[in-house]
Scaffold this motif. Structure first.
Motif, PDB file in Angstrom:
ATOM      1  N   GLU A  90      27.492  29.961  45.032  1.00 22.96           N
ATOM      2  CA  GLU A  90      26.381  30.850  45.344  1.00 22.96           C
ATOM      3  C   GLU A  90      25.130  30.483  44.540  1.00 22.96           C
ATOM      4  O   GLU A  90      25.199  29.850  43.488  1.00 22.96           O
ATOM      5  CB  GLU A  90      26.770  32.302  45.019  1.00 22.96           C
ATOM      6  CG  GLU A  90      28.071  32.759  45.633  1.00 22.96           C
ATOM      7  CD  GLU A  90      27.997  32.850  47.137  1.00 22.96           C
ATOM      8  OE1 GLU A  90      26.914  33.194  47.644  1.00 22.96           O
ATOM      9  OE2 GLU A  90      29.003  32.586  47.805  1.00 22.96           O
ATOM     10  N   GLY A 100      23.493  37.583  47.865  1.00 24.24           N
ATOM     11  CA  GLY A 100      24.325  38.167  48.905  1.00 24.24           C
ATOM     12  C   GLY A 100      25.791  38.323  48.563  1.00 24.24           C
ATOM     13  O   GLY A 100      26.585  38.674  49.445  1.00 24.24           O
ATOM     14  N   ARG A 101      26.183  38.086  47.307  1.00 28.97           N
ATOM     15  CA  ARG A 101      27.604  38.179  46.965  1.00 28.97           C
ATOM     16  C   ARG A 101      27.773  38.596  45.504  1.00 28.97           C
ATOM     17  O   ARG A 101      27.030  38.155  44.628  1.00 28.97           O
ATOM     18  CB  ARG A 101      28.307  36.845  47.213  1.00 28.97           C
ATOM     19  CG  ARG A 101      29.830  36.882  47.051  1.00 28.97           C
ATOM     20  CD  ARG A 101      30.445  35.620  47.639  1.00 28.97           C
ATOM     21  NE  ARG A 101      31.875  35.544  47.415  1.00 28.97           N
ATOM     22  CZ  ARG A 101      32.791  36.174  48.145  1.00 28.97           C
ATOM     23  NH1 ARG A 101      32.400  36.944  49.149  1.00 28.97           N
ATOM     24  NH2 ARG A 101      34.077  36.048  47.893  1.00 28.97           N
ATOM     25  N   THR A 157      32.774  40.648  46.829  1.00 28.18           N
ATOM     26  CA  THR A 157      32.341  41.268  48.074  1.00 28.18           C
ATOM     27  C   THR A 157      31.005  40.670  48.475  1.00 28.18           C
ATOM     28  O   THR A 157      30.214  40.261  47.633  1.00 28.18           O
ATOM     29  CB  THR A 157      32.219  42.803  47.925  1.00 28.18           C
ATOM     30  OG1 THR A 157      31.898  43.388  49.184  1.00 28.18           O
ATOM     31  CG2 THR A 157      31.151  43.176  46.915  1.00 28.18           C
ATOM     32  N   SER A 158      30.772  40.599  49.788  1.00 33.19           N
ATOM     33  CA  SER A 158      29.547  39.994  50.312  1.00 33.19           C
ATOM     34  C   SER A 158      28.663  41.047  50.963  1.00 33.19           C
ATOM     35  O   SER A 158      29.143  42.102  51.417  1.00 33.19           O
ATOM     36  CB  SER A 158      29.888  38.905  51.334  1.00 33.19           C
ATOM     37  OG  SER A 158      30.587  37.848  50.723  1.00 33.19           O
ATOM     38  N   PHE A 159      27.356  40.753  51.025  1.00 35.64           N
ATOM     39  CA  PHE A 159      26.375  41.681  51.560  1.00 35.64           C
ATOM     40  C   PHE A 159      25.456  40.943  52.522  1.00 35.64           C
ATOM     41  O   PHE A 159      25.178  39.752  52.349  1.00 35.64           O
ATOM     42  CB  PHE A 159      25.529  42.284  50.432  1.00 35.64           C
ATOM     43  CG  PHE A 159      26.308  43.110  49.440  1.00 35.64           C
ATOM     44  CD1 PHE A 159      26.298  44.484  49.513  1.00 35.64           C
ATOM     45  CD2 PHE A 159      27.045  42.499  48.436  1.00 35.64           C
ATOM     46  CE1 PHE A 159      27.007  45.249  48.600  1.00 35.64           C
ATOM     47  CE2 PHE A 159      27.754  43.242  47.521  1.00 35.64           C
ATOM     48  CZ  PHE A 159      27.739  44.617  47.607  1.00 35.64           C
ATOM     49  N   SER A 160      24.963  41.666  53.509  1.00 37.60           N
ATOM     50  CA  SER A 160      23.992  41.084  54.432  1.00 37.60           C
ATOM     51  C   SER A 160      22.572  41.296  53.940  1.00 37.60           C
ATOM     52  O   SER A 160      21.654  40.554  54.300  1.00 37.60           O
ATOM     53  CB  SER A 160      24.149  41.696  55.822  1.00 37.60           C
ATOM     54  OG  SER A 160      24.013  43.106  55.770  1.00 37.60           O
ATOM     55  N   ALA A 161      22.362  42.306  53.086  1.00 32.93           N
ATOM     56  CA  ALA A 161      21.036  42.593  52.538  1.00 32.93           C
ATOM     57  C   ALA A 161      20.938  42.040  51.115  1.00 32.93           C
ATOM     58  O   ALA A 161      21.950  41.855  50.438  1.00 32.93           O
ATOM     59  CB  ALA A 161      20.783  44.102  52.554  1.00 32.93           C
ATOM     60  N   THR A 164      21.375  47.309  47.151  1.00 32.65           N
ATOM     61  CA  THR A 164      20.698  46.304  47.957  1.00 32.65           C
ATOM     62  C   THR A 164      19.391  46.870  48.500  1.00 32.65           C
ATOM     63  O   THR A 164      19.204  48.089  48.585  1.00 32.65           O
ATOM     64  CB  THR A 164      21.565  45.810  49.124  1.00 32.65           C
ATOM     65  OG1 THR A 164      21.765  46.908  50.050  1.00 32.65           O
ATOM     66  CG2 THR A 164      22.918  45.325  48.636  1.00 32.65           C
ATOM     67  N   ASN A 178      15.111  45.526  50.118  1.00 30.07           N
ATOM     68  CA  ASN A 178      14.050  44.534  50.269  1.00 30.07           C
ATOM     69  C   ASN A 178      12.938  44.857  49.282  1.00 30.07           C
ATOM     70  O   ASN A 178      12.269  45.889  49.396  1.00 30.07           O
ATOM     71  CB  ASN A 178      13.517  44.547  51.705  1.00 30.07           C
ATOM     72  CG  ASN A 178      14.597  44.206  52.719  1.00 30.07           C
ATOM     73  OD1 ASN A 178      15.246  43.168  52.609  1.00 30.07           O
ATOM     74  ND2 ASN A 178      14.802  45.081  53.701  1.00 30.07           N
ATOM     75  N   ARG A 214      26.529  50.362  47.702  1.00 30.60           N
ATOM     76  CA  ARG A 214      27.887  50.083  48.165  1.00 30.60           C
ATOM     77  C   ARG A 214      28.843  50.072  46.985  1.00 30.60           C
ATOM     78  O   ARG A 214      28.530  49.515  45.926  1.00 30.60           O
ATOM     79  CB  ARG A 214      27.973  48.741  48.887  1.00 30.60           C
ATOM     80  CG  ARG A 214      29.402  48.457  49.415  1.00 30.60           C
ATOM     81  CD  ARG A 214      29.551  47.064  49.975  1.00 30.60           C
ATOM     82  NE  ARG A 214      28.781  46.879  51.188  1.00 30.60           N
ATOM     83  CZ  ARG A 214      28.843  45.770  51.927  1.00 30.60           C
ATOM     84  NH1 ARG A 214      29.627  44.764  51.557  1.00 30.60           N
ATOM     85  NH2 ARG A 214      28.119  45.659  53.016  1.00 30.60           N
TER      86      ARG A 214
END
Length: 372
Positions: A247, A267-268, A283-287, A305, A307, A321
């Motif tokens: 990563e 993202g992780r 664990t992984s994240f999209s944001a 998470t 922007n 999360r």
């Protein structure tokens, strides 16, 4: 018939388990009315502008060219600069001026950095790689230069300080030599002594984190075409472990007992045993991840998470999360609205009680309750 009944029970029970996994979010009452540039420090409110700070309790305002906040949020320091003349002022969150003193001659506004300590001492970066230490009376204790003397250039030197203030690392993130990006780091070992704890001619430093009490240091290094590495050292620079990750790593955080380390990219999030490097979960994240931490008492990864706009200092699209590693279950919850952040104030997740946490360091403190 028994098998059929079992399948029916599973079908009905699984939704109940899922419904039992949740995050409840609320804003702490004393911060609920804060706008995006107002922060609650202790029991007082302080508003940060682009070049001024206003203390709402006393309705006083102080201009600055650089500003810093101590790790316990009890001291706000400002640097004002006028034609090489500099002055550092220390304030309480209520707006009481605690001290003011002149600095050495200053000439490079773009590289100013101010780092106040909980005890009133102050560290000033007055040039790209020059640092001056002041005691609580404003007297110079020592100064040092972290310059690499590279003819091809180097980035502005950075500082990592433990929350306790007893471990200080000054590092050159990027030093260009012979077409390679290297780096180096020094730790303060005495009042006027500094020792090298890291040097590389071909790996640059992305970040350095120090454990709260100052005994462990994590240095994230990178080199194009290779995995990022987390070098774990004691406060004397003795290497304890290295963890590699594919990563693009951002930061690392030690648990309170130092037995685990949380490392995360955009993202992780990954949790490892500090000394053995054993992976405990991920664990992984999209944001984009703003901050993440692991709480071993609850076997829980907690992450924020969103922007982030550096220009406005605002975080939007916010979601929390929680991942329970023991139960292998996940709960998430969006936060309506935006949060204001300030580079001078550390963003952190803290544990209140079992499965209860708080986000500190934003304009609003967020209470988080995890149900598993």
């Amino acid at each position: 018939m028994v098998a059929k009944m079992f399948r029916i029970l599973v079908i009905f029970l699984l939704p109940s388990v899922a419904l039992g996994q949740s995050l409840n979010l609320s804003v702490a009452e004393q911060t609920a009315g804060n706008n995006r540039s107002t922060f609650t420090l202790g029991n007082s409110k302080v508003t940060f502008g682009s070049q001024s700070v206003r203390f709402l309790d006393s309705d006083t305002e102080q201009n600055y060219d650089a500003v810093g906040v101590s790790s316990d949020n009890t001291i706000i320091s400002t640097l004002t600069w006028n034609d090489q003349e500099g002055e550092i002022s220390l304030y309480s969150p209520e707006g009481e001026k605690l001290n003011a003193f002149s600095t050495i001659s200053l000439a490079d506004e773009a590289s100013f950095g101010l780092y106040p300590f909980n005890n009133g001492n102050t560290l000033l970066r007055d040039k790209i790689a020059n640092f001056t230490f002041y005691d609580s009376f404003g007297e110079i204790v020592t100064s040092m230069s972290s310059s690499s003397q590279s003819t091809q250039g180097e980035a502005i030197s950075e500082v990592a300080i433990s929350a306790a203030g007893n471990t200080i690392v000054i590092y050159n993130p990027k030093i260009k030599r012979n077409g390679e990006l290297g780096s180096k780091a020094q730790v303060r070992t005495g009042v006027k002594e500094f020792e090298d704890i890291f040097f590389s001619s071909d790996r640059y430093l992305k970040n350095i984190t120090i454990s709260k009490e100052g005994s462990f240091i994590a240095a994230i290094t990178a080199k194009q075409g290779t995995d990022d590495r987390v070098l774990i050292m004691d406060k004397y620079g003795n290497e304890l472990n290295t963890i590699s990750a594919e990563e693009d790593l951002k930061d690392a955080r030690f648990t309170g007992d130092l037995e685990q380390i949380t490392i995360y990219s955009g993202g992780r999030v990954m949790v490892h045993n500090t000394l053995s490097g054993e992976s405990l979960g991920a664990t992984s994240f999209s944001a984009p991840i703003m901050i993440a931490d692991y709480f071993p008492e609850d076997n829980l990864i907690l992450a924020l998470t969103g922007n982030y706009s550096e220009r406005s200092g605002t975080l939007n699209g916010i979601e929390f999360r929680a991942v329970n590693l023991r139960q292998r279950s996940i709960a998430s919850q969006q936060f309506s609205g935006a949060l204001g952040l300030n580079e001078a104030i550390e963003l952190r997740l803290i544990r209140s009680t079992g499965n209860s946490y708080m986000l500190k360091g934003a304009n609003k403190d967020i209470l988080i309750r995890a149900n598993f």
